[in-house]
Design a protein around this motif. Structure first.
Motif, PDB file in Angstrom:
ATOM      1  N   ARG A 259       0.815  -1.210   0.000  1.00 24.50           N
ATOM      2  CA  ARG A 259       0.000   0.000   0.000  1.00 24.50           C
ATOM      3  C   ARG A 259       0.853   1.266   0.000  1.00 24.50           C
ATOM      4  N   GLY A 260       2.101   1.149   0.437  1.00 24.41           N
ATOM      5  CA  GLY A 260       2.994   2.304   0.437  1.00 24.41           C
ATOM      6  C   GLY A 260       3.648   2.580  -0.903  1.00 24.41           C
ATOM      7  N   LEU A 261       3.482   1.660  -1.871  1.00 23.89           N
ATOM      8  CA  LEU A 261       4.065   1.849  -3.194  1.00 23.89           C
ATOM      9  C   LEU A 261       3.215   2.833  -4.002  1.00 23.89           C
ATOM     10  N   PRO A 262       3.809   3.502  -4.985  1.00 21.98           N
ATOM     11  CA  PRO A 262       3.024   4.434  -5.812  1.00 21.98           C
ATOM     12  C   PRO A 262       2.066   3.695  -6.737  1.00 21.98           C
ATOM     13  N   CYS A 263       1.081   4.420  -7.236  1.00 21.68           N
ATOM     14  CA  CYS A 263       0.161   3.904  -8.243  1.00 21.68           C
ATOM     15  C   CYS A 263       0.589   4.413  -9.613  1.00 21.68           C
ATOM     16  N   TYR A 264       0.208   3.675 -10.641  1.00 22.03           N
ATOM     17  CA  TYR A 264       0.493   4.099 -12.008  1.00 22.03           C
ATOM     18  C   TYR A 264      -0.808   4.107 -12.799  1.00 22.03           C
ATOM     19  N   TYR A 265      -0.933   5.137 -13.642  1.00 29.32           N
ATOM     20  CA  TYR A 265      -2.114   5.286 -14.485  1.00 29.32           C
ATOM     21  C   TYR A 265      -1.662   5.321 -15.938  1.00 29.32           C
ATOM     22  N   VAL A 266      -2.264   4.470 -16.756  1.00 29.49           N
ATOM     23  CA  VAL A 266      -1.890   4.358 -18.166  1.00 29.49           C
ATOM     24  C   VAL A 266      -3.007   4.929 -19.030  1.00 29.49           C
ATOM     25  N   PRO A 267      -2.684   5.480 -20.201  1.00 32.11           N
ATOM     26  CA  PRO A 267      -3.680   6.166 -21.043  1.00 32.11           C
ATOM     27  C   PRO A 267      -4.574   5.196 -21.815  1.00 32.11           C
ATOM     28  N   LYS A 268      -5.521   4.617 -21.129  1.00 37.51           N
ATOM     29  CA  LYS A 268      -6.451   3.677 -21.757  1.00 37.51           C
ATOM     30  C   LYS A 268      -7.869   4.212 -21.602  1.00 37.51           C
ATOM     31  N   ARG A 269      -8.608   4.244 -22.698  1.00 40.42           N
ATOM     32  CA  ARG A 269      -9.954   4.782 -22.676  1.00 40.42           C
ATOM     33  C   ARG A 269     -10.982   3.686 -22.444  1.00 40.42           C
ATOM     34  N   LEU A 270     -12.112   4.072 -21.922  1.00 41.82           N
ATOM     35  CA  LEU A 270     -13.216   3.135 -21.720  1.00 41.82           C
ATOM     36  C   LEU A 270     -13.767   2.660 -23.056  1.00 41.82           C
ATOM     37  N   LYS A 271     -14.287   1.433 -23.074  1.00 42.81           N
ATOM     38  CA  LYS A 271     -14.920   0.920 -24.277  1.00 42.81           C
ATOM     39  C   LYS A 271     -16.396   1.310 -24.296  1.00 42.81           C
ATOM     40  N   GLY A 272     -16.934   1.392 -25.486  1.00 45.94           N
ATOM     41  CA  GLY A 272     -18.344   1.707 -25.627  1.00 45.94           C
ATOM     42  C   GLY A 272     -18.579   2.846 -26.595  1.00 45.94           C
ATOM     43  N   ARG A 273     -19.843   3.083 -26.895  1.00 49.67           N
ATOM     44  CA  ARG A 273     -20.231   4.152 -27.813  1.00 49.67           C
ATOM     45  C   ARG A 273     -20.784   5.342 -27.033  1.00 49.67           C
ATOM     46  N   ASN A 274     -20.814   6.471 -27.724  1.00 48.60           N
ATOM     47  CA  ASN A 274     -21.353   7.697 -27.134  1.00 48.60           C
ATOM     48  C   ASN A 274     -20.697   8.003 -25.777  1.00 48.60           C
ATOM     49  N   LEU A 275     -19.365   7.920 -25.775  1.00 45.95           N
ATOM     50  CA  LEU A 275     -18.624   8.180 -24.542  1.00 45.95           C
ATOM     51  C   LEU A 275     -18.630   9.660 -24.211  1.00 45.95           C
ATOM     52  N   SER A 276     -18.594   9.952 -22.936  1.00 44.37           N
ATOM     53  CA  SER A 276     -18.473  11.328 -22.487  1.00 44.37           C
ATOM     54  C   SER A 276     -17.039  11.804 -22.714  1.00 44.37           C
ATOM     55  N   GLU A 277     -16.834  13.104 -22.594  1.00 45.72           N
ATOM     56  CA  GLU A 277     -15.494  13.653 -22.769  1.00 45.72           C
ATOM     57  C   GLU A 277     -14.534  13.121 -21.708  1.00 45.72           C
ATOM     58  N   ASP A 278     -15.053  12.911 -20.495  1.00 42.59           N
ATOM     59  CA  ASP A 278     -14.212  12.340 -19.437  1.00 42.59           C
ATOM     60  C   ASP A 278     -13.769  10.926 -19.794  1.00 42.59           C
ATOM     61  N   ALA A 279     -14.702  10.124 -20.349  1.00 40.87           N
ATOM     62  CA  ALA A 279     -14.381   8.747 -20.703  1.00 40.87           C
ATOM     63  C   ALA A 279     -13.374   8.681 -21.846  1.00 40.87           C
ATOM     64  N   LYS A 280     -13.431   9.637 -22.764  1.00 39.89           N
ATOM     65  CA  LYS A 280     -12.480   9.664 -23.876  1.00 39.89           C
ATOM     66  C   LYS A 280     -11.078  10.010 -23.403  1.00 39.89           C
ATOM     67  N   GLU A 281     -10.972  10.679 -22.276  1.00 36.19           N
ATOM     68  CA  GLU A 281      -9.662  11.067 -21.728  1.00 36.19           C
ATOM     69  C   GLU A 281      -9.329  10.286 -20.455  1.00 36.19           C
ATOM     70  N   SER A 282      -9.880   9.092 -20.327  1.00 36.28           N
ATOM     71  CA  SER A 282      -9.744   8.321 -19.092  1.00 36.28           C
ATOM     72  C   SER A 282      -8.354   7.707 -18.962  1.00 36.28           C
ATOM     73  N   TRP A 283      -7.997   7.437 -17.712  1.00 40.99           N
ATOM     74  CA  TRP A 283      -6.762   6.741 -17.359  1.00 40.99           C
ATOM     75  C   TRP A 283      -7.137   5.480 -16.582  1.00 40.99           C
ATOM     76  N   ARG A 284      -6.458   4.382 -16.873  1.00 41.19           N
ATOM     77  CA  ARG A 284      -6.722   3.140 -16.147  1.00 41.19           C
ATOM     78  C   ARG A 284      -5.594   2.890 -15.148  1.00 41.19           C
ATOM     79  N   ILE A 285      -5.977   2.534 -13.946  1.00 38.76           N
ATOM     80  CA  ILE A 285      -4.983   2.247 -12.918  1.00 38.76           C
ATOM     81  C   ILE A 285      -4.303   0.915 -13.210  1.00 38.76           C
ATOM     82  N   SER A 286      -3.000   0.849 -12.973  1.00 37.64           N
ATOM     83  CA  SER A 286      -2.223  -0.359 -13.266  1.00 37.64           C
ATOM     84  C   SER A 286      -1.490  -0.825 -12.013  1.00 37.64           C
ATOM     85  N   PHE A 287      -1.524  -2.138 -11.796  1.00 39.25           N
ATOM     86  CA  PHE A 287      -0.831  -2.751 -10.654  1.00 39.25           C
ATOM     87  C   PHE A 287       0.216  -3.764 -11.120  1.00 39.25           C
TER      88      PHE A 287
END
Length: 487
Positions: A259-287
């Motif tokens: 839990r003391g280690l840093p988190c990493y976020y990679v530039p991956k967008r959500l799947k689906g149609r009619n995505l919101s602007e937030d979803a188009k610029e989403s980041w996915r957490i990576s472990f």
């Protein structure tokens, strides 16, 4: 407490135990239930593992090892690419954010669970961003919007949206593509027979994927490398703040360290149609960096696999499961399109947390431990519930990401494999060497020998036909002579 209060409490517990309308069940509760011996776990204990099946499993586990010559050549090529790319980025004055970047090695190769051949490598390119961030959850704890708490003039400013606060995942990934292409214009592979090519961009992939190909054959890929830009952020978001359930397996102290280690976020967008602007610029957490740490230091007693006397079969079981999943996908590419090796890895981590004692994973128990793992995947698919190991509210087998018909087909395929003795794990043809080689005189002799062996059956067939024709002619001649004597 009276009877009515007791009944009300029971109804409340039953209500909590039911799946939510979205098909999500509280994972902490489900995980505790799964740790108890269930009736569905009985078939492994009762299933008779024949000596032939045990030998197949052991032989396949040995065949999954990577050749030392292939490992050495691939490491030389990939390390040279990584070091020169990093040197290029640090000297690249037109993009200051990437000048402080560094690589974090992740993936199955560096976890030492890669199978068959060292042909896939993952490189996480760490990018430094301001510490003061606002992380907003978008989808059950896997996808997020990342905002600065205040405007900045640091190098990250070039990757903000018009509001000057939101970090754009598309801008970061596009710039990574540009820099990698610029780097390849002047870079030369140590092996003159090969070259690097940038693959076509996948809209749902967070990586810049490159292929190492022979110079004379553009379609022959030898090695694939994923360069994944990632934001390094201190502090875990609320959906994953408790950390993974490893108290019984690795211990509470190890959990606190994780839990003391840093988190990493990679530039991956959500799947689906009619995505919101937030979803188009989403980041996915990576472990992936934590998964590597747990798999390489996997023992409950902290001494597992440190000497020949304490070897376990955990990694071998994961390799075999990866091989089985790979075989199923090759045999049923359309039906099991949603299946991937990460499903097997997630089942593996859950199994390690429930079967945590080192004595449960001795080398002698490889066949039975592997079958336990196969049945665990089968049970999860039958239930339609596979919680992410770090994000328990996220179901990797939910209908939104894994089609119901695909899950039903996966259950049938795994049942068939267990019933028929795992035919996909029978010894296969050896994997060809990874390193490009020219045809030698010995190779030509072997090919000629094989060709002559293939010709022998055809020659034998001709001789049989000629002998049969001769017999027919001789018989006709005898009959003719007999008829002449009658006159």
């Amino acid at each position: 407490m009276d009877v009515q209060d007791v009944k009300a409490a029971q109804r409340k517990v039953e209500t909590r135990a039911k799946p939510s309308p979205k098909g999500l069940t509280p994972a902490r509760q489900r995980q505790k239930v799964k740790q108890q011996p269930s009736e569905e776990s009985a078939p492994v204990a009762e299933q008779v593992i024949t000596q032939e099946l045990a030998n197949w499993i052991k032989q396949n586990a040995n065949n999954l090892k990577i050749r030392q010559t292939d490992r050495r050549w691939a490491a030389e090529v990939v390390n040279d690419f990584r070091e020169n790319l990093l040197r290029f980025l640090r000297s690249c004055t037109d993009q200051p954010l990437f000048q402080s970047a560094d690589f974090l090695t992740t993936g199955s190769y560096f976890e030492k669970v890669k199978i068959h051949s060292p042909d896939e490598f993952d490189m996480m390119l760490k990018l430094q961003v301001p510490n003061r961030l606002t992380i907003a959850e978008l989808d059950r704890g896997l996808f997020y919007r990342i905002d600065l708490t205040r405007s900045t003039r640091t190098p990250v400013q070039a990757f903000l949206l018009e509001n000057q606060l939101t970090l754009s995942s598309r801008k970061v990934l596009t710039e990574t593509y540009r820099l990698v292409r610029k780097f390849l214009k002047t870079y030369k592979v140590p092996d003159e027979c090969c070259r690097w090519e940038v693959n076509r961009k996948n809209p749902y992939s967070p990586a810049v994927t490159l292929s190492l190909c022979r110079t004379d054959k553009s379609s022959d890929e030898l090695i694939s490398v994923d360069v994944v830009p990632a934001l390094e952020v201190q502090g875990w978001p609320a959906p994953v703040r408790n950390g993974p359930d490893v108290d019984n397996w690795l211990g509470k102290k190890a959990r606190q360290e994780i839990r003391g280690l840093p988190c990493y976020y990679v530039p991956k967008r959500l799947k689906g149609r009619n995505l919101s602007e937030d979803a188009k610029e989403s980041w996915r957490i990576s472990f992936s960096h934590i998964e590597k740490k747990m798999i390489t230091s996997h023992g409950n007693k902290k001494t597992c696999c440190e000497s020949n006397a304490t070897k376990c079969c955990r990694k071998q079981c994961l390799k075999l499961l990866k091989s089985l999943i790979e075989g199923l996908k090759q045999r049923f590419p359309d039906e099991l399109d949603d299946l991937c090796s990460y499903h097997g890895k997630t089942v593996f981590l859950h199994t390690l947390s429930s079967r945590f004692e080192d004595s449960m994973w001795t080398r002698q128990q490889l066949p039975s431990c592997f079958l336990q793992l196969v049945l665990a995947l089968e049970d999860r698919a039958r239930e339609g519930f596979l919680p992410h190991f770090f994000v328990p509210e996220c179901n990797l087998f939910s209908p939104a990401v894994f089609h119901r018909r695909g899950l039903a087909f996966l259950v049938s395929a795994l049942e068939e494999q267990r019933r028929e003795g795992l035919p996909l794990l029978k010894p296969a043809d050896p994997v060809p060497p990874l390193r490009p080689k020219t045809i030698s005189a010995e190779t030509f002799t072997e090919v000629s020998t094989e060709e002559s062996a293939a010709v022998r059956p055809a020659v034998g067939t001709k001789l049989v036909l000629m002998f049969a024709v001769a017999l027919v002619c001789l018989s006709f001649l005898i009959q003719t002579m007999g008829a002449g004597n009658n006159y």
